[in-house]
Scaffold this motif. Structure first.
Motif, mmCIF file in Angstrom:
data_model
loop_
_atom_site.group_PDB
_atom_site.id
_atom_site.type_symbol
_atom_site.label_atom_id
_atom_site.label_comp_id
_atom_site.label_asym_id
_atom_site.label_seq_id
_atom_site.Cartn_x
_atom_site.Cartn_y
_atom_site.Cartn_z
ATOM 1 N N THR A 221 34.401 29.372 40.486
ATOM 2 C CA THR A 221 34.528 28.053 39.863
ATOM 3 C C THR A 221 34.312 28.177 38.361
ATOM 4 O O THR A 221 33.652 29.112 37.898
ATOM 5 C CB THR A 221 33.499 27.064 40.435
ATOM 6 O OG1 THR A 221 32.182 27.581 40.204
ATOM 7 C CG2 THR A 221 33.710 26.852 41.927
ATOM 8 N N THR A 255 37.201 25.969 49.059
ATOM 9 C CA THR A 255 37.446 25.566 47.676
ATOM 10 C C THR A 255 36.899 24.166 47.404
ATOM 11 O O THR A 255 36.412 23.879 46.313
ATOM 12 C CB THR A 255 38.948 25.613 47.342
ATOM 13 O OG1 THR A 255 39.668 24.680 48.162
ATOM 14 C CG2 THR A 255 39.512 27.008 47.571
ATOM 15 N N ALA A 259 33.793 23.391 44.748
ATOM 16 C CA ALA A 259 33.887 22.353 43.722
ATOM 17 C C ALA A 259 32.748 21.355 43.846
ATOM 18 O O ALA A 259 32.153 20.930 42.843
ATOM 19 C CB ALA A 259 35.233 21.644 43.824
ATOM 20 N N ARG A 282 38.328 21.025 41.918
ATOM 21 C CA ARG A 282 38.843 21.898 42.973
ATOM 22 C C ARG A 282 40.131 22.596 42.538
ATOM 23 O O ARG A 282 40.379 23.744 42.910
ATOM 24 C CB ARG A 282 39.088 21.083 44.240
ATOM 25 C CG ARG A 282 39.488 21.919 45.446
ATOM 26 C CD ARG A 282 39.813 21.034 46.642
ATOM 27 N NE ARG A 282 39.969 21.837 47.841
ATOM 28 C CZ ARG A 282 40.311 21.344 49.034
ATOM 29 N NH1 ARG A 282 40.526 20.040 49.176
ATOM 30 N NH2 ARG A 282 40.417 22.138 50.085
ATOM 31 N N VAL A 285 39.468 25.885 40.853
ATOM 32 C CA VAL A 285 38.817 26.962 41.599
ATOM 33 C C VAL A 285 39.794 28.117 41.784
ATOM 34 O O VAL A 285 40.950 27.924 42.187
ATOM 35 C CB VAL A 285 38.324 26.457 42.969
ATOM 36 C CG1 VAL A 285 37.773 27.613 43.805
ATOM 37 C CG2 VAL A 285 37.254 25.382 42.784
#
Length: 321
Positions: A221, A255, A259, A282, A285
Motif C-alpha cells: 500500500t 487488497t 486499504a 484500494r 494497492v
C-alpha cells in the motif's frame, strides 16, 4: 473511556472497543451487515450493548452480572497513558455453553465468520476456537481467524479458510526466530500445512504477504502519515472478510483489507474510515506474485496499480475458480 485535551478543559469519550468491535465497525462502513456475538458483563456490558446498537451493529449477547472488561486511557499529554485496565472475569461453563450455541446459530446464518480474541487471556478456553472453526466449516460457513498463541493453534486444529497473523505474533509464539522473509514464508507454509487454506501475514510498515494454493503474493500500500497504528491489522481482517462475504476471491479481497488497514493508521478512531476513501486507496494497492524467497528480496517500485505479473496471476486465479 479516553480522556483527551480540549481548549475548555478535559474531554471524556466513552466508546465500545476491542478487536471484534473494531472489525464489526469497519465491516459496517464497508457496507456489510454484521452481528457481534459476545458476553456482556455488569455495568460496562450494559453500556456496551447500547453503544454497539447505536452504531448499527446487531448484538447477540449473553448478559451476566460481575466485573466486565474496561479501560481508562489519558491522552491529554498527546500520548496514551493507561490509568486503569481490567480484563474482567472469565466466562463460566454454563455461560460458555449458551455463548457457543448462540455463535453456531448466528454463524450458520452468515456468509462468513471472524473468530477474534477476547478481552483477557483467561476469558474463555482456547479449545473453544477449535470447536467453532470445525463446526462452522462443516456447516459451509467461511471461517476467518485473527488470533495468536494457544487460540491460533486451536483454530488451526479445527481448520480455517483464512488465517491472519502479524509477524510480531509469529515471533512471540516462537514460530519464527526473526522477521526475515525467508523465515516468515517458511512459517506461512507450515501454517497452511496445519489447517489454514489461506495465510495472510502483516509486517508493520512492510508489504503484507498472502499464501494460498497458488503461491505467494506481496501486497503493498502507499505510505501514509501515521496517527495511530492500533487496530490496523484487525481492519485488514475486516476488509478481507467484507470482500469474501460479497463473493470476491481471497486474492482480490486482500487488497480491500490492505486499504482498510492502511486508511485506519491515518486516524485516531479505531475501526473508522470513509468507504469511498478506502475504495480509492484500494486502487493504489500494488500486488505481485513471489516465486521464491530470492524474488521476494527484489525491490519493486510502487506503481499505484497491480503489476503486469500480478494481474496475470489474479486473472489465472479467477479462471481456475
Amino acid at each position: 473511556m479516553t480522556i483527551e485535551d480540549h481548549p475548555f478543559g478535559a474531554e471524556v469519550h466513552v466508546h465500545a472497543g476491542g478487536q471484534g468491535v473494531w472489525q464489526a465497525r469497519m465491516l459496517l462502513r464497508l457496507g456489510v451487515s454484521v452481528t457481534m456475538c459476545a458476553v456482556l458483563t455488569g455495568e460496562t456490558g450494559r453500556v456496551m450493548r447500547h453503544l454497539l446498537e447505536d452504531e448499527g451493529i446487531d448484538v447477540s449477547a449473553i448478559e451476566r452480572e460481575g466485573r466486565g472488561s474496561a479501560y481508562i486511557h489519558d491522552r491529554r499529554g498527546g500520548e496514551r497513558i493507561a490509568v486503569v485496565e481490567d480484563e474482567g472475569e472469565p466466562i463460566g461453563r454454563h455461560e460458555l455453553d449458551e455463548l457457543y450455541g448462540m455463535m453456531l446459530k448466528e454463524g450458520m446464518a452468515s456468509h462468513a465468520v471472524i473468530l477474534s480474541g477476547p478481552a483477557g487471556e483467561e476469558a474463555l478456553p482456547a479449545d473453544t476456537y477449535r470447536r467453532l472453526a470445525s463446526d462452522l466449516r462443516d456447516t459451509g460457513t467461511l471461517v476467518l481467524a485473527d488470533l495468536a498463541g494457544e487460540r491460533l493453534a486451536a483454530a488451526l486444529e479445527g481448520g480455517v479458510d483464512v488465517l491472519k497473523v502479524s509477524h510480531e505474533e509469529l515471533i512471540d509464539d516462537g514460530l519464527i526466530p526473526d522477521d526475515s522473509l525467508h523465515e516468515i514464508m517458511g512459517a506461512m507454509r507450515a501454517l497452511r500445512d496445519r489447517g489454514a487454506a489461506v495465510v495472510v501475514v502483516s509486517r508493520s510498515s512492510d508489504p503484507l504477504l498472502l499464501l494460498d494454493e497458488h503461491g505467494f503474493l506481496e501486497v503493498r500500500t502507499p505510505e501514509l502519515e501515521v496517527a495511530d497504528t492500533r487496530g490496523a491489522g484487525d481492519l485488514l481482517t475486516a476488509g478481507i472478510a467484507a470482500g469474501l462475504a460479497t463473493g470476491e476471491s481471497a486474492r482480490s479481497a486482500v487488497t480491500l483489507g490492505a486499504a482498510a488497514g492502511a486508511m485506519n493508521v491515518t486516524r485516531h478512531g479505531l475501526g473508522s474510515g470513509d468507504r469511498d476513501a478506502i475504495g480509492r486507496l484500494r486502487e493504489k494497492v500494488s500486488v505481485r506474485p513471489i516465486a521464491d524467497e530470492l524474488d521476494a528480496d527484489i525491490e519493486q517500485p510502487v506503481t499505484g496499480r497491480v503489476s503486469p505479473d500480478g494481474l496475470v496471476a489474479l486473472l489465472e486465479t479467477e479462471d481456475e475458480q
